[in-house]
Design an enzyme around this catalytic site. Structure first.
Site, PDB file in Angstrom:
ATOM      1  N   GLU A 193      23.373   9.390  29.258  1.00 37.76           N
ATOM      2  CA  GLU A 193      23.599   8.397  27.751  1.00 37.76           C
ATOM      3  C   GLU A 193      22.020   7.768  27.330  1.00 37.76           C
ATOM      4  OE1 GLU A 193      26.505   5.443  26.556  1.00 37.76           O
ATOM      5  OE2 GLU A 193      28.036   6.934  27.000  1.00 37.76           O
TER       6      GLU A 193
ATOM      7  N   GLU B 185      31.514   4.067  32.508  1.00 41.51           N
ATOM      8  CA  GLU B 185      30.979   2.525  32.934  1.00 41.51           C
ATOM      9  C   GLU B 185      31.466   1.390  32.714  1.00 41.51           C
ATOM     10  OE1 GLU B 185      28.531   1.677  29.254  1.00 41.51           O
ATOM     11  OE2 GLU B 185      27.590   3.187  29.056  1.00 41.51           O
TER      12      GLU B 185
HETATM   13  C1  FCB Z   1      27.145   2.683  26.121  1.00 38.69           C
HETATM   14  C2  FCB Z   1      28.692   2.967  25.306  1.00 38.69           C
HETATM   15  C3  FCB Z   1      28.463   4.040  24.288  1.00 38.69           C
HETATM   16  C4  FCB Z   1      27.886   3.390  23.355  1.00 38.69           C
HETATM   17  C5  FCB Z   1      26.340   2.441  23.703  1.00 38.69           C
HETATM   18  C6  FCB Z   1      25.504   2.556  22.738  1.00 38.69           C
HETATM   19  O1  FCB Z   1      27.726   1.075  26.579  1.00 38.69           O
HETATM   20  O2  FCB Z   1      28.649   4.229  27.036  1.00 38.69           O
HETATM   21  O3  FCB Z   1      29.743   4.016  23.661  1.00 38.69           O
HETATM   22  O4  FCB Z   1      28.586   2.750  22.709  1.00 38.69           O
HETATM   23  O5  FCB Z   1      26.342   1.810  25.072  1.00 38.69           O
END
Ligand code: FCB
Length: 458
Positions: free
Chosen positions: A368, A179
């Site tokens: 994610e 990210e």
């Molecule tokens: C993302 C992050 C991860 C976690 C989620 C909820 O932005 O990569 O570490 O905090 O959000």
């Protein structure tokens, strides 16, 4: 509680996994571990930055309890585990001058820890999906300006070379950076994450240097892999569908700006070697000199792109607020514990948009996806009934299937997160885990959502 889905709906080769990040779960920061300090240690210890002044000092004690955590992944039927290496655990100052003069710059205990962790995954039939950088920048590099200083890209490349040599032959996949939008904008313009700057010049430099580090990191990884080692090399980006909250030009402009700044900048740089001109024009005076010359280094060929997706954003657009008229307003949809709207359609939209405009045949992974809820363990039966999370996962898994039906080469899905953990500036309140963690006792309790994956993957 079950998903109304079968593993076979996704095809034979599709991988299911769960994700974590080092700072959020490891703990293991005492002097006996010889880990160096990182900018999150000091940012978190500074009043006003993190809810309740909470830090990652103990977190989920994964540094000691990792076998139990890998056992959970295996019991859940997962194919893969996405984890991150802690740069300051491997290289306490963040600096390494190469084999001849840099031996002391490496922390043997840290290197050994990841050997055990990776071997533990392989013993359990879990594919290791690594991330080199998930936000724990060594403090010595932060002292030198961190992501604002172009030299961080060379230090990151040195670190990637060590990872490739030491672990490359055992990894299924390695992403350079998690990210970059958060590394740059959230941390240097909004001041929400470490190092907590609110400065446009700082942010602009970080936006470029984080991608330069990615490009040099990819080169270093490939150059230092042993001949037989073939992990997929890629990058993990986060996306928010940006929509105008009102039927006004200002709101539309704000949504387009957010889309360019958040969604297009990083994929445009890394895949095409091009930044959106609306941003380079707006930030022109802050761009590092000669940035155009770096674009070919930034746009390295990749084996995959990771997509992190949670929600959408609805932009308001305030008149006369200038370039930074980026205020968002809450939307009408159901919200998670963090107030994030549940919007699975946005995941289909992002995946199909990426494939059409940027990635074509490049394999994509959802690296994610998940939701926070204030889960509690029931006193009566010791269970955690997280029906909302089961529904969230099911609707987003369906969004993946829809994107695949539209031709997106999606190869896997990682739930965020395996464990409840340290949610950065929000501390330990928001619970994202498939597994509940009692932070007093470190007892792990699989939630109903864990059971739903287990049933589907069995
Ligand atoms: C993302 C992050 C991860 C976690 C989620 C909820 O932005 O990569 O570490 O905090 O959000």
């Amino acid at each position: 509680m079950k998903f109304n889905l079968a593993k076979s709906d996704f095809g034979h080769d599709f991988l299911f996994g769960a994700a974590t990040a080092a700072y959020q779960i490891e703990g293991g920061q005492g002097p006996e571990t010889r880990r160096g300090s990182c900018h999150w240690d000091t940012f978190a210890a500074t009043r006003g930055n993190v809810v309740g002044l909470e830090t990652g000092v103990t977190a989920c004690d994964h540094y000691n309890r990792w076998p139990e955590d890998l056992d959970l992944l295996k019991a859940g039927g997962f194919d893969a585990y996405r984890f991150s290496f802690a740069w300051p655990r491997i290289m306490p100052t963040g600096k390494y001058g190469g084999k001849r003069n840099g031996k002391d710059a490496l922390n043997q205990m840290g290197l050994d820890f990841y050997d055990r962790l990776i071997d533990g995954m392989l013993e359990r039939g879990l594919k290791p999906f690594a991330t080199a950088y998930h936000w724990d920048l060594p403090s010595v590099l932060a002292d030198e300006g961190g992501w604002m200083n172009a030299s961080v890209a060379d230090r990151f490349a040195d670190y990637c070379a060590v990872l490739a040599e030491r672990y490359g032959d055992r990894l299924a996949s390695i992403a350079t950076i998690n990210e970059p939008w958060c590394v740059a904008w959230l941390s240097h313009a909004m001041g929400v994450h470490a190092p907590g700057h609110r400065d446009l010049r700082a942010a602009t430099r970080a936006m470029h240097h984080v991608l330069l580090a990615h490009g040099k990191g990819v080169q270093a990884l490939r150059a230092h892999l042993s001949p037989g080692a073939r992990p997929d090399v890629g990058l993990v980006l986060n996306y928010e569908k940006a929509e105008p909250a009102f039927d006004t030009d200002a709101a539309r402009h704000a949504a387009a700006t957010w889309h360019a700044l958040y969604n297009q900048w990083y994929v445009g740089g890394a895949i095409q070697g091009r930044y959106p001109t609306m941003i380079t024009e707006a930030l022109a005076e802050f761009m590092p000199e000669g940035w155009q010359d770096d674009m070919s280094t930034i746009a390295q060929p990749l084996d995959f792109l990771g997509v992190n997706y949670y929600t959408r954003v609805r932009m308001a657009g305030l008149p006369d607020a200038g370039f930074l008229a980026l205020e968002s307003v809450p939307g009408p949809l159901d919200k998670t514990q963090l107030g994030w709207e549940v919007y699975p359609q946005g995941l289909t939209d992002i995946l199909t948009w990426l494939q059409r405009d940027y990635t074509g045949n490049l394999p994509l992974y959802v690296t994610e996806n998940g939701m926070a809820w204030a889960d509690t363990v029931s006193g009566r039966d010791g269970a955690v009934q997280d029906q909302q999370r089961v529904d969230y996962f099911e609707s987003h898994l369906r969004a993946c299937l829809e994107a695949m039906a539209q031709g997106v080469p999606l190869k896997g899905y990682f739930a965020w997160s395996l464990l409840d953990n340290y949610e950065w500036a929000e501390g330990y309140g928001p619970r994202f885990g498939l597994v509940h963690v009692d932070y007093e006792t470190q007892v792990r309790t699989p939630k109903a959502s864990f059971g739903a994956f287990q049933a589907m993957l069995a």
